[in-house]
Motif scaffolding. Structure first.
Motif, PDB file in Angstrom:
ATOM      1  N   ILE A 193       6.175  -2.711   1.049  1.00  0.00           N
ATOM      2  CA  ILE A 193       4.774  -3.124   1.109  1.00  0.00           C
ATOM      3  C   ILE A 193       4.008  -2.582  -0.094  1.00  0.00           C
ATOM      4  O   ILE A 193       3.177  -3.288  -0.686  1.00  0.00           O
ATOM      5  N   ALA A 194       4.283  -1.340  -0.485  1.00  0.00           N
ATOM      6  CA  ALA A 194       3.605  -0.760  -1.648  1.00  0.00           C
ATOM      7  C   ALA A 194       3.891  -1.564  -2.904  1.00  0.00           C
ATOM      8  O   ALA A 194       3.006  -1.749  -3.751  1.00  0.00           O
ATOM      9  N   ASP A 195       5.117  -2.054  -3.052  1.00  0.00           N
ATOM     10  CA  ASP A 195       5.441  -2.895  -4.201  1.00  0.00           C
ATOM     11  C   ASP A 195       4.583  -4.160  -4.218  1.00  0.00           C
ATOM     12  O   ASP A 195       4.172  -4.630  -5.286  1.00  0.00           O
ATOM     13  N   MET A 196       4.310  -4.722  -3.034  1.00  0.00           N
ATOM     14  CA  MET A 196       3.463  -5.907  -2.957  1.00  0.00           C
ATOM     15  C   MET A 196       2.002  -5.562  -3.279  1.00  0.00           C
ATOM     16  O   MET A 196       1.313  -6.299  -3.985  1.00  0.00           O
ATOM     17  N   VAL A 197       1.535  -4.418  -2.765  1.00  0.00           N
ATOM     18  CA  VAL A 197       0.136  -4.036  -2.952  1.00  0.00           C
ATOM     19  C   VAL A 197      -0.165  -3.735  -4.413  1.00  0.00           C
ATOM     20  O   VAL A 197      -1.275  -3.990  -4.904  1.00  0.00           O
ATOM     21  N   ARG A 198       0.822  -3.201  -5.128  1.00  0.00           N
ATOM     22  CA  ARG A 198       0.598  -2.869  -6.534  1.00  0.00           C
ATOM     23  C   ARG A 198       0.279  -4.099  -7.379  1.00  0.00           C
ATOM     24  O   ARG A 198      -0.212  -3.974  -8.506  1.00  0.00           O
ATOM     25  N   LEU A 199       0.546  -5.302  -6.836  1.00  0.00           N
ATOM     26  CA  LEU A 199       0.181  -6.524  -7.548  1.00  0.00           C
ATOM     27  C   LEU A 199      -1.321  -6.578  -7.791  1.00  0.00           C
ATOM     28  O   LEU A 199      -1.774  -7.038  -8.847  1.00  0.00           O
ATOM     29  N   ILE A 200      -2.116  -6.105  -6.830  1.00  0.00           N
ATOM     30  CA  ILE A 200      -3.567  -6.118  -6.980  1.00  0.00           C
ATOM     31  C   ILE A 200      -3.978  -5.225  -8.145  1.00  0.00           C
ATOM     32  O   ILE A 200      -4.808  -5.597  -8.979  1.00  0.00           O
ATOM     33  N   ARG A 201      -3.396  -4.041  -8.203  1.00  0.00           N
ATOM     34  CA  ARG A 201      -3.698  -3.110  -9.294  1.00  0.00           C
ATOM     35  C   ARG A 201      -3.352  -3.728 -10.644  1.00  0.00           C
ATOM     36  O   ARG A 201      -4.104  -3.596 -11.611  1.00  0.00           O
ATOM     37  N   GLN A 202      -2.215  -4.397 -10.686  1.00  0.00           N
ATOM     38  CA  GLN A 202      -1.794  -5.029 -11.930  1.00  0.00           C
ATOM     39  C   GLN A 202      -2.765  -6.133 -12.341  1.00  0.00           C
ATOM     40  O   GLN A 202      -3.130  -6.250 -13.510  1.00  0.00           O
ATOM     41  N   CYS A 203      -3.202  -6.944 -11.375  1.00  0.00           N
ATOM     42  CA  CYS A 203      -4.106  -8.058 -11.683  1.00  0.00           C
ATOM     43  C   CYS A 203      -5.490  -7.591 -12.115  1.00  0.00           C
ATOM     44  O   CYS A 203      -6.207  -8.315 -12.804  1.00  0.00           O
ATOM     45  N   GLN A 204      -5.881  -6.380 -11.717  1.00  0.00           N
ATOM     46  CA  GLN A 204      -7.200  -5.866 -12.054  1.00  0.00           C
ATOM     47  C   GLN A 204      -7.231  -5.130 -13.386  1.00  0.00           C
ATOM     48  O   GLN A 204      -8.294  -4.646 -13.790  1.00  0.00           O
ATOM     49  N   LYS A 205      -6.110  -5.043 -14.086  1.00  0.00           N
ATOM     50  CA  LYS A 205      -6.066  -4.341 -15.358  1.00  0.00           C
ATOM     51  C   LYS A 205      -6.890  -5.081 -16.411  1.00  0.00           C
ATOM     52  O   LYS A 205      -7.059  -6.300 -16.339  1.00  0.00           O
ATOM     53  N   ASP A 206      -7.363  -4.328 -17.393  1.00  0.00           N
ATOM     54  CA  ASP A 206      -8.114  -4.906 -18.521  1.00  0.00           C
ATOM     55  C   ASP A 206      -9.246  -5.795 -18.019  1.00  0.00           C
ATOM     56  O   ASP A 206      -9.350  -6.967 -18.362  1.00  0.00           O
TER      57      ASP A 206
END
Length: 573
Positions: free
Chosen positions: A521-534
């Motif tokens: 689940i954490a691997d899936m949630v980290r997608l949000i963090r990645q999309c919010q970069k820059d």
């Protein structure tokens, strides 16, 4: 021992078993921990399927056949306290431990924030006892290192939690007492002091009142989290103002707005005189409360308000959606006159404002802890609600267009807007527009679709292929991977993925946490963090005219009404 932790390290290391009694080694049990391979992973075809009943030991034996397992740790299960203990034991102070990130992302699944605070205080050795001073100092530093990571990840998200405030105050006192014996804690002491002062400032900056009562008719409450990059002096809110019993305006206004200002915005949007309008609050019991012109709309005194309704002074509706009058003609002409790129920019700006304020842990609370206060999932719910509003807006505009040629122009315009949203990496709004065009009430308009030019039909088909759900939404996943950040993913699908992992795996096994499930689940949630970069990558601005229109969408939220409008335009043969 029920408090034991079974942890299998990378196949490059030997698996170990630890228990509180440190007696005979425990045998590796079989847990209900499936390994999921998504359909769009490279090399997925033709490989062996993984069984949900396979043990972690058997996964290790077959690790040579799957590199995805061989290059990461696997935590099978354990009690929350033992997982935290092993986390601190294995953690180093000079790297970003992935298990630490998994733990901080998913701890709300198996323990409350209050429990985590108590567990961390329990792990901070106040009295050395049997421990060597060096070991005690190292444990203290690791606890403070974990707290620093936790606060840096979640400080905005936990700004209202009184347990965190008390925890930081208590931990600060512990470190202050240890400073004489361990001067090397001075650096950690300074960081902890900054965290505590920052949390106090955030608490004091909260609004004096919080309008929980108006949640049903607000799509963006007045205490919505602001962008983490900057705090606005005047907060903006989105609210629903019903103009008929089944249609509303979704309006963006400031949080201090009074009734007179809101009525003026409604009057301008509907093309009527402000002096003709009244604002009525409809209570949960069906009663009506007439709001006065200088009364604040988002007042904490409205505890039983279900929704806001604007009507004429004779208490009739402002507009009947079934009447083909000049107002509808003017509104259609106004939509067609707007630049499609500017519309996409305005839609993306509003979506990005919400998405940027969204914390990655919101999807955890939304999936596992829906009973908690709605403030924990506010931005996520607003973005989901916004997706639904845009879908209904597309349907409403098409079905309220009385003439065939203008309906064709509208469909062409929405196809272009969807294309521009994709170009601006806003897949949430892109999907919403296509869901509106593909809704049964719109797609059944065969005469209208026949008149759409061939090049637009081709563009529609190409874009629609991205929304194809086959092969586990392979087309969408590949498109999202290719897009650079920042980008807004399609949130309903991300929630579906997390729910799939949640429903297909046990959270607990014999009262011990199945941490392998939480790692997935954490691997899936980290997608949000990645999309919010820059986040500064989305800086475009639309014209004031388009912004005013997008800030006040007219939406019919009754499916039966939409179908009736559809059948009026093109009766069933």
């Amino acid at each position: 021992s029920p408090e034991s932790v079974v942890r299998a390290a990378s196949p490059h290391q030997e698996s170990s078993t630890e228990s509180t009694s440190r007696a005979e080694p425990l045998t590796m049990p079989t847990f209900d921990v499936p390994y999921f391979r998504y359909i769009d992973d490279e090399g997925a075809e033709g490989e062996e399927e993984w069984s949900c009943s396979r043990s972690m030991s058997s996964i290790e034996e077959d690790s040579s056949a799957d590199s995805a397992v061989s290059d990461r740790y696997v935590v099978v299960s354990g009690t929350p306290e033992k997982i935290l203990e092993h986390l601190l034991s294995d953690m180093t102070l000079d790297d970003d431990y992935k298990l630490l990130d998994d733990f901080l992302l998913t701890y709300p699944v198996f323990m409350s924030t209050s429990d985590l605070c108590q567990a961390l205080l329990g792990q901070y050795p106040q009295h050395c006892g049997m421990e060597e001073p060096k070991e005690a100092l190292e444990r203290k530093q690791k606890v403070l290192h974990l707290v620093s990571h936790w606060m840096s990840r979640c400080k905005d998200f936990l700004r209202e939690d009184q347990h965190v405030k008390l925890f930081l105050k208590t931990l600060y006192r512990y470190v202050l007492n240890d400073l004489y014996e361990h001067p090397t804690l001075e650096k950690e002491m300074g960081e902890l002091q900054k965290l505590y002062q920052l949390h106090r400032r955030q608490m004091s900056a909260l609004p004096f009142f919080q309008s929980k009562a108006l949640f049903h008719q607000l799509s963006w409450k007045e205490n919505v989290p602001q962008s983490r990059g900057s705090q606005r002096e005047t907060k903006e809110v989105l609210c629903h103002v019903y103009v008929t019993m089944d249609s509303y305006l979704s309006m963006r206004v400031h949080s201090e707005v009074v009734v007179q200002e809101l009525l003026q915005a409604v009057a301008e949007r509907m093309g009527v005189s402000q002096g003709e309008l009244l604002l009525v609050a409809i209570t949960c019991t069906g009663g009506r409360l007439l709001l006065q012109p200088q009364e604040r709309v988002f007042s904490a005194s409205f505890r039983s308000v279900e929704r806001l309704h604007v009507c004429r002074k004779d208490l009739s509706e402002v507009q009947n959606p079934f009447v083909d009058n000049s107002e509808i003609q003017q509104r259609t002409a106004r939509v067609l006159s707007l630049n499609t790129w500017d519309v996409a920019v305005a839609l993306t700006d509003l979506d990005w404002t919400i998405f940027d304020s969204m914390h990655e842990q919101e999807v955890i609370y939304f999936t596992f802890n829906r009973h908690v206060c709605s403030t924990y999932t506010m931005a996520l719910e607003l973005l989901l609600q916004r997706c639904n509003e845009v879908q209904l807006w597309v349907m409403t505009e098409v079905l309220l267009c009385p003439t065939l040629c203008k309906r064709v122009q509208l469909i062409k315009k929405f196809i272009k807007i969807a294309s521009h949203c994709k170009a601006q990496r806003n897949l949430n709004c892109f999907f919403a527009i296509f869901m509106g065009l593909n809704a049964a009430a719109v797609s059944r308009l065969s005469h209208t679709w026949e008149k759409v030019p061939g090049k637009f039909k081709k563009l529609f088909s190409e874009l629609e292929a991205i929304t194809d759900p086959s092969l586990n939404h392979k087309a969408y996943r590949e498109s999202l991977k290719k897009m650079k950040v920042p980008k807004i993913p399609f949130l309903p699908l991300l929630l579906k993925d997390i729910t799939f992992i949640h429903e297909g795996n046990r959270t607990f096994h014999n009262n011990m946490v199945n941490f392998e499930k939480l790692h997935m689940i954490a691997d899936m949630v980290r997608l949000i963090r990645q999309c919010q970069k820059d986040r500064n990558g989305i800086t475009q601005k639309s014209s004031s005219e388009v912004r005013a229109y997008i800030d006040c969408l007219h939406v019919i939220d009754n499916q039966q009404t939409l179908f009736e409008l559809s059948h009026r335009l093109e009766p069933r043969a």
